[in-house]
Scaffold this active site. Structure first.
Site, PDB file in Angstrom:
ATOM      1  CG  ASP A 123      35.408  29.559  46.356  1.00  0.00           C
ATOM      2  OD1 ASP A 123      36.450  29.205  46.926  1.00  0.00           O
ATOM      3  OD2 ASP A 123      34.834  28.860  45.502  1.00  0.00           O
ATOM      4  CD  GLU A 151      30.975  42.452  30.898  1.00  0.00           C
ATOM      5  OE1 GLU A 151      31.717  43.359  30.502  1.00  0.00           O
ATOM      6  OE2 GLU A 151      30.465  42.430  32.035  1.00  0.00           O
TER       7      GLU A 151
END
Ligand code: ADP
Length: 294
Positions: A201, A98
């Site tokens: 991260d 998306e």
């Protein structure tokens, strides 16, 4: 621009997803990523996000990214782009998802982000680690299961990166000794916490602000770990507003002195940066080590 050998497979996935038989009508290169080629593409009037790389360069990277994105999305804590599909030809592999149109943070954005990350971190597991390995940036990240955070941090976060840094001659014997001194101190320095589902991260390049001013996480390196790892990572390069920390702390209070442990947690991403870029990160890493082991 998109490798020709991937086009048929990508358009098949898009047809399946949208229900329309059409063609990719335009592509626009997306900056910001450091590893893969990335474009926004238009198919049947809708935008999608595509990234690709050589198949042999980072084996299993997109498979691991999909597992991570899906694990995060399943919690319902924070918006994660929907994965549409992946595929490869003999030379390239791709990940299709998306497209998140971007907006601007409103006055509540950072608080919302803090609350939502706190909610994500309330997803727990019986072990630290994960049932599969993945990547941290472009480097492999091992995720065996462990019942002890300090052992996991040493064995699966620090040691593999430390060995790599020594092999690359960025670090030396003295640095290994300093790390070993630190290892003996770790249980006294880091308070116990339950394993929490982490983004893994969380620097400012790995979230987006949607047009509805909602935080969206991308590019994760998920595992169940000590939640201060995510919080610390937000401070490595900065870019997170103080409201983010206030809101997080309000929703899921951090242990006393969490700010004093930021550098300790960031030894892992710092080592990763040493291995990726060398240079000034080596000195930064040594200064942090010295501060903890003298
Ligand atoms: P890499 O794997 O190379 O690090 P990223 O996943 O970080 O690539 O993507 C590169 C850039 O594309 C990001 O910095 C971000 O700006 C943008 N981006 C990533 N995912 C999406 C998405 N689903 N929708 C819109 N933009 C995205």
């Amino acid at each position: 621009m998109i490798p020709a050998g991937l086009l048929v497979s990508i358009e098949q996935q898009l047809e399946l997803f949208t229900g329309y038989k059409s063609n990719i009508s335009s592509t626009q290169s997306q900056g910001g990523g450091s590893i893969n080629h990335a474009v926004r593409l238009e198919y049947a009037g809708t935008d999608f996000f595509l990234k690709w790389n050589s198949s042999y360069k980072f084996p299993g990277m997109f498979e691991a990214e999909i597992l991570g994105l899906n694990l995060l999305r399943k919690t319902g804590s924070i918006q994660i782009p929907k994965v549409i599909g992946q595929g490869d030809d003999t030379r390239h592999c791709y990940l299709l998802m998306e497209y998140i149109p971007q907006g601007h943070p409103d006055t509540r954005f950072w608080k919302r982000f803090g609350y939502q990350l706190a909610s994500l971190h309330q997803n727990t597991a019986a072990f630290f680690g994960l049932d599969h390995d993945n990547y941290i940036g472009s480097l492999p990240q091992q995720n065996n299961e462990s019942s002890n955070w300090h052992e996991f941090f040493i064995q699966f976060r620090i040691q593999p990166q430390l060995s790599m840094a020594v092999d690359k001659a960025y670090l030396h014997k003295n640095d290994i000794q300093s790390f070993h001194k630190l290892f003996t101190k770790l249980p006294h320095l880091i308070p116990a916490e339950a394993p929490c589902l982490l983004h893994g991260d969380l620097w400012s390049g790995n979230f987006l602000c949607s047009y509805k001013a909602l935080p969206v996480l991308i590019d994760p390196a998920v595992y169940y770990g000590h939640r201060e790892m995510d919080i610390a990572m937000t401070r490595l390069f900065g870019g997170f507003h103080p409201d983010f920390y206030y809101a997080y702390h309000e929703a899921f209070p951090l242990e006393n002195d969490w700010e004093k442990r930021i550098d300790l947690c960031n030894l892992y991403p710092l080592l990763v940066h040493v291995n990726l870029f060398g240079g000034g990160y080596v000195q930064q890493l040594r200064s942090v080590l010295q501060a903890f082991v003298g």
